[in-house]
Write an enzyme that holds these catalytic residues in place. Structure first.
Site, PDB file in Angstrom:
ATOM      1  N   ARG A 282       4.317  -5.902 -13.135  1.00  0.00           N
ATOM      2  CA  ARG A 282       3.137  -5.300 -13.765  1.00  0.00           C
ATOM      3  C   ARG A 282       2.619  -4.136 -12.920  1.00  0.00           C
ATOM      4  O   ARG A 282       1.895  -3.279 -13.415  1.00  0.00           O
ATOM      5  CB  ARG A 282       2.034  -6.346 -13.955  1.00  0.00           C
ATOM      6  CG  ARG A 282       2.344  -7.383 -15.021  1.00  0.00           C
ATOM      7  CD  ARG A 282       1.243  -8.414 -15.125  1.00  0.00           C
ATOM      8  NE  ARG A 282       1.071  -9.136 -13.869  1.00  0.00           N
ATOM      9  CZ  ARG A 282       0.054  -9.968 -13.613  1.00  0.00           C
ATOM     10  NH1 ARG A 282      -0.868 -10.182 -14.523  1.00  0.00           N
ATOM     11  NH2 ARG A 282      -0.026 -10.597 -12.458  1.00  0.00           N
TER      12      ARG A 282
ATOM     13  N   GLU B  90     -11.517 -12.063 -22.285  1.00  0.00           N
ATOM     14  CA  GLU B  90     -10.102 -11.761 -22.166  1.00  0.00           C
ATOM     15  C   GLU B  90      -9.354 -13.029 -22.549  1.00  0.00           C
ATOM     16  O   GLU B  90      -9.244 -13.971 -21.763  1.00  0.00           O
ATOM     17  CB  GLU B  90      -9.732 -11.329 -20.746  1.00  0.00           C
ATOM     18  CG  GLU B  90      -8.325 -10.757 -20.676  1.00  0.00           C
ATOM     19  CD  GLU B  90      -7.325 -11.589 -19.891  1.00  0.00           C
ATOM     20  OE1 GLU B  90      -6.134 -11.249 -19.923  1.00  0.00           O
ATOM     21  OE2 GLU B  90      -7.718 -12.575 -19.244  1.00  0.00           O
TER      22      GLU B  90
ATOM     23  N   ASP C 244      -3.064 -10.913  -6.771  1.00  0.00           N
ATOM     24  CA  ASP C 244      -2.986 -10.715  -8.219  1.00  0.00           C
ATOM     25  C   ASP C 244      -3.901  -9.562  -8.643  1.00  0.00           C
ATOM     26  O   ASP C 244      -4.641  -9.668  -9.622  1.00  0.00           O
ATOM     27  CB  ASP C 244      -3.343 -12.021  -8.947  1.00  0.00           C
ATOM     28  CG  ASP C 244      -2.985 -11.978 -10.439  1.00  0.00           C
ATOM     29  OD1 ASP C 244      -2.210 -11.091 -10.843  1.00  0.00           O
ATOM     30  OD2 ASP C 244      -3.499 -12.823 -11.186  1.00  0.00           O
TER      31      ASP C 244
ATOM     32  N   ASP D 175     -12.507 -13.282 -17.415  1.00  0.00           N
ATOM     33  CA  ASP D 175     -11.055 -13.310 -17.264  1.00  0.00           C
ATOM     34  C   ASP D 175     -10.467 -14.667 -17.675  1.00  0.00           C
ATOM     35  O   ASP D 175     -11.012 -15.712 -17.341  1.00  0.00           O
ATOM     36  CB  ASP D 175     -10.730 -13.042 -15.786  1.00  0.00           C
ATOM     37  CG  ASP D 175      -9.248 -13.045 -15.504  1.00  0.00           C
ATOM     38  OD1 ASP D 175      -8.545 -12.193 -16.068  1.00  0.00           O
ATOM     39  OD2 ASP D 175      -8.789 -13.903 -14.725  1.00  0.00           O
TER      40      ASP D 175
ATOM     41  N   HIS E 147      -3.674  -3.276 -17.762  1.00  0.00           N
ATOM     42  CA  HIS E 147      -2.962  -3.533 -16.504  1.00  0.00           C
ATOM     43  C   HIS E 147      -1.971  -4.680 -16.623  1.00  0.00           C
ATOM     44  O   HIS E 147      -1.220  -4.933 -15.693  1.00  0.00           O
ATOM     45  CB  HIS E 147      -3.981  -3.845 -15.417  1.00  0.00           C
ATOM     46  CG  HIS E 147      -4.619  -5.182 -15.642  1.00  0.00           C
ATOM     47  ND1 HIS E 147      -5.498  -5.416 -16.695  1.00  0.00           N
ATOM     48  CD2 HIS E 147      -4.482  -6.366 -15.006  1.00  0.00           C
ATOM     49  CE1 HIS E 147      -5.870  -6.686 -16.671  1.00  0.00           C
ATOM     50  NE2 HIS E 147      -5.280  -7.280 -15.659  1.00  0.00           N
TER      51      HIS E 147
ATOM     52  N   ARG F  27     -16.438  -8.856 -17.883  1.00  0.00           N
ATOM     53  CA  ARG F  27     -15.147  -9.194 -18.494  1.00  0.00           C
ATOM     54  C   ARG F  27     -14.776 -10.580 -18.008  1.00  0.00           C
ATOM     55  O   ARG F  27     -14.502 -10.796 -16.831  1.00  0.00           O
ATOM     56  CB  ARG F  27     -14.070  -8.197 -18.072  1.00  0.00           C
ATOM     57  CG  ARG F  27     -12.662  -8.554 -18.580  1.00  0.00           C
ATOM     58  CD  ARG F  27     -11.634  -7.671 -17.919  1.00  0.00           C
ATOM     59  NE  ARG F  27     -10.263  -7.918 -18.318  1.00  0.00           N
ATOM     60  CZ  ARG F  27      -9.463  -8.861 -17.807  1.00  0.00           C
ATOM     61  NH1 ARG F  27      -9.897  -9.705 -16.901  1.00  0.00           N
ATOM     62  NH2 ARG F  27      -8.208  -8.954 -18.202  1.00  0.00           N
TER      63      ARG F  27
ATOM     64  N   HIS G 138     -10.484 -19.524 -11.995  1.00  0.00           N
ATOM     65  CA  HIS G 138      -9.946 -19.934 -10.695  1.00  0.00           C
ATOM     66  C   HIS G 138     -10.566 -19.100  -9.591  1.00  0.00           C
ATOM     67  O   HIS G 138     -11.094 -18.019  -9.849  1.00  0.00           O
ATOM     68  CB  HIS G 138      -8.427 -19.760 -10.672  1.00  0.00           C
ATOM     69  CG  HIS G 138      -7.972 -18.445 -11.264  1.00  0.00           C
ATOM     70  ND1 HIS G 138      -7.593 -18.325 -12.588  1.00  0.00           N
ATOM     71  CD2 HIS G 138      -7.882 -17.198 -10.754  1.00  0.00           C
ATOM     72  CE1 HIS G 138      -7.268 -17.066 -12.846  1.00  0.00           C
ATOM     73  NE2 HIS G 138      -7.444 -16.354 -11.752  1.00  0.00           N
TER      74      HIS G 138
END
Ligand code: GLC
Length: 637
Positions: free
Chosen positions: A511, A319, A141, A277, A388, A275, A184
């Site tokens: 993506r 985020e 990912d 997530d 992104h 950041r 996670h």
């Protein structure tokens, strides 16, 4: 002699006295501990007060905080001090950021250090490097499946490289932002083997099925459902995202303390901004969508207090790609009490700008932004055009109805338009995770491809319009108040990566089309007058310099979208420290008039300087001001 202790509630003061007697640190540390002890203790006591593991874990957390402060590098302590007396260092008008993948931009962290002159030339002072900690092997990912938070991804370099990069950035007046994936870990993380109790696992489907009743799916196509069967464990594991990303269980205080340690270590490596997530997902409760729960906010408040005490120069960026009403809650409620993140991504603004660009109408954007709660004191938005991730068209039925639209039809229109499937669409993006039942989808694609540069080909007029669209969106993002971020490649008009699907690990996740490798040949063309690259690059530089001299773009300022009387022209009035800015932005491909009286009503006077960030001349005669296609004016007063 300090005084905050006298402000503590008696029971907290008693607890604090014990902690104070045990912990060692310099005067600055002890002052901060006293100041933020309540902010640290209260949310954690609310979350874990009844858990027998809590007292031990809280003590361990305090030890970790004190140890971090003790060994913190003197150069970082200087920055801490500077930022404590410059609390708006990320929110002021000088702040502009750049976001890139280290490998796609420059191969390695050492490569990024070599490329810093490029970033500096652009004029940014904030560099967000996409996930760079050791991830599981692909697919991971894009690095959001971390296998070891204590190491840099080996292909990118080492922790020492990260420290050296941070030092280089600091010497150049820049800040480093790094991702911390809180929700996670990769299933390859040692915790998954040694600490299964850190995760949410279930022996059978009964509980997962109950949860699923109210849970949305993040990746319905590539990772359906929110749980994965793990044969080695003989259990179902909560996996909100991909099956290899295991959700942590924050009801366990050890998980919070372990993640706080990750944050502390990154702070001492010299990272300036973390950041955070996917924060909305940190806490789960049956019968809910398991996003934005009150406990998430308590976790963030506590985490921020950890940072304030140990490394006060470090900021937090949320985020949280959620609806307007929830979004602002990630910025907390005040400069200290209830404070959560310093910054949060304004995905609402981002999506609405694209909506306006496709529809050539600004009513929806104006209505929604007008209704957004004000940013709490001391915080600010991250404003951006692309990132992104995909663009989610979070448009509510109420908001659409308020401007005479149907939410479903509009979302459907946007996903069709940006996939290039709508008559006369200039966009060349793709649908992401389409929902067959509704025909709606999220959208993938690079800014320039979505804005028409790819479809323009050699058509000069179409190309000019595409460039203007790219600059228009940045002009609004740069003015809106907050820290604007430029996504790598957008400064040159890079198109979708034509090779994104060649990689077997990326093929299913489009993506990747908007995560192209840096094109350094294109970067060279920024110096070639008349090239696409130079037009966009120069346009962004004009915006950066206009922002630096416009205090009203400061995130602490007040902002008010306003009706311009022309549904194609977005209006925004901002003020800060006695200075004001009126932005007019034409979202259509045609010329658009605006009444000059609008300026008089707001006490603004038009000068040629208003057109300088756009670069095209001002056209004002008689009663009207005429904006060229996609032209924007920054009228400063
Ligand atoms: C965030 C990231 C996204 C990732 C997800 C799971 O939303 O931006 O790229 O897929 O978190 O970590």
């Amino acid at each position: 002699m300090t005084q905050n202790v006298f402000a503590m509630r008696p029971e907290v003061r008693a607890e604090y006295a014990e902690v104070r007697a045990r912990l060692e640190g310099d005067a600055e540390f002890l002052t901060r501990l006293e100041r933020f002890f309540t902010e640290l203790r209260d949310p954690l006591a609310a979350l874990y007060g009844d858990d027998p593991r809590f007292p031990g874990q809280f003590a361990a957390l305090l030890d970790a905080i004190a140890a971090t402060a003790r060994v913190r590098d003197p150069a970082l302590r200087r920055l801490d001090h500077e930022r404590e007396i410059t609390p708006d260092w990320l929110q002021r008008e000088q702040a502009v950021g750049y976001v890139c993948y280290a490998d796609r931009f420059a191969g390695t962290l050492a490569g990024v250090r070599e490329r810093l002159p490029y970033v500096r030339e652009l004029g940014v002072n904030y560099l967000h490097l996409m996930p760079l900690l050791a991830a599981r092997p692909a697919p991971n990912d894009g690095g959001y499946a971390v296998a070891d938070y204590g190491a840099v991804e080996p292909a990118l370099g080492t922790m020492d490289d990260l420290r050296a990069l941070a030092a280089d950035l600091h010497a150049a007046g820049m800040a480093l932002c790094v991702d911390v994936v809180l929700n996670h870990t990769a299933r390859e993380h040692a915790w998954a083997r040694d600490r299964p109790e850190y995760y949410r696992t279930f022996p059978d489907r009964s509980e997962p099925d109950e949860y699923e009743r109210t849970l949305p799916e993040v990746f319905p196509d590539i990772a359906p459902g929110n749980f994965s069967w793990v044969p080695e464990l003989g259990r179902w594991v909560w996996t909100t995202f991909n099956e290899y990303q295991w959700d942590l269980d924050y009801t366990n205080p050890e998980v919070f303390v372990a993640m706080a340690q990750v944050v502390l270590d990154l702070a001492n490596a010299g990272v300036d901004v973390l950041r955070l997530d996917a924060v909305p997902f940190l806490w789960k409760r049956k019968g809910t969508d398991c996003q934005n729960l009150p406990e998430v906010h308590q976790l963030l408040q506590a985490l921020r207090a950890v940072g304030r005490i140990a490394a006060p120069g470090v900021a937090f960026k949320a985020e949280a790609i959620v609806a307007p009403a929830q979004l602002v809650t990630y910025l907390g409620t005040g400069p200290h009490e209830g404070k959560e993140c310093d910054l949060a991504y304004n995905n609402v603004l981002m999506a609405l700008m694209w909506s306006s660009l496709a529809s050539e109408r600004v009513a929806l954007m104006t209505h929604v932004l007008d209704g957004m709660p004000a940013v709490p004191p001391g915080a600010g938005w991250v404003t951006y055009v692309r990132c992104h991730d995909d663009i989610g068209w979070t448009i509510t039925p109420e908001d659409a109805a308020a401007v005479g639209e149907d939410a479903h039809l509009h979302r459907r229109f946007l996903s069709d338009f940006y996939a290039g499937d709508f008559p006369a669409s200039f966009a060349r993006g793709a649908r992401f995770q389409p929902d067959d039942a509704t025909g709606e989808a999220r959208t993938s694609g690079m800014t320039a491809s979505l804005a028409g540069l790819e479809s323009a080909g050699e058509d000069e007029l179409a190309r000019e319009l595409a460039i203007r669209r790219v600059l228009l969106l940045h002009a609004v993002a740069f003015a809106q108040g907050g820290l604007p971020l430029i996504y790598m490649g957008d400064e040159l008009g890079l198109l979708n990566d034509p090779a994104w699907a060649d990689d077997e690990h990326q093929r299913e996740d489009n993506r990747w089309m908007h995560r192209p490798p840096m094109d350094w040949a294109a970067a060279e063309r920024r110096r070639v007058p008349g090239s696409v690259e130079s037009e966009i690059w120069d346009g962004l530089q004009r915006l950066i310099s206009a922002r630096r001299s416009t205090r009203a773009t400061h995130a602490y300022g007040a902002g008010q979208p306003l009706w311009t009387g022309n549904d194609h022209v977005y209006g925004l009035l901002r003020s800060y420290a006695g200075e004001r800015l009126l932005v007019l932005a034409n979202f259509s491909a045609g010329e658009q008039p605006v009444r000059r009286a609008l300026l008089d009503e707001h006490g603004m006077r038009l000068t040629d300087a208003a057109a300088a960030p756009d670069g095209r001349p001002l056209r004002a005669g008689g009663e009207e001001l005429v904006l060229a296609p996609y032209q924007f004016l920054w009228i400063r007063g």
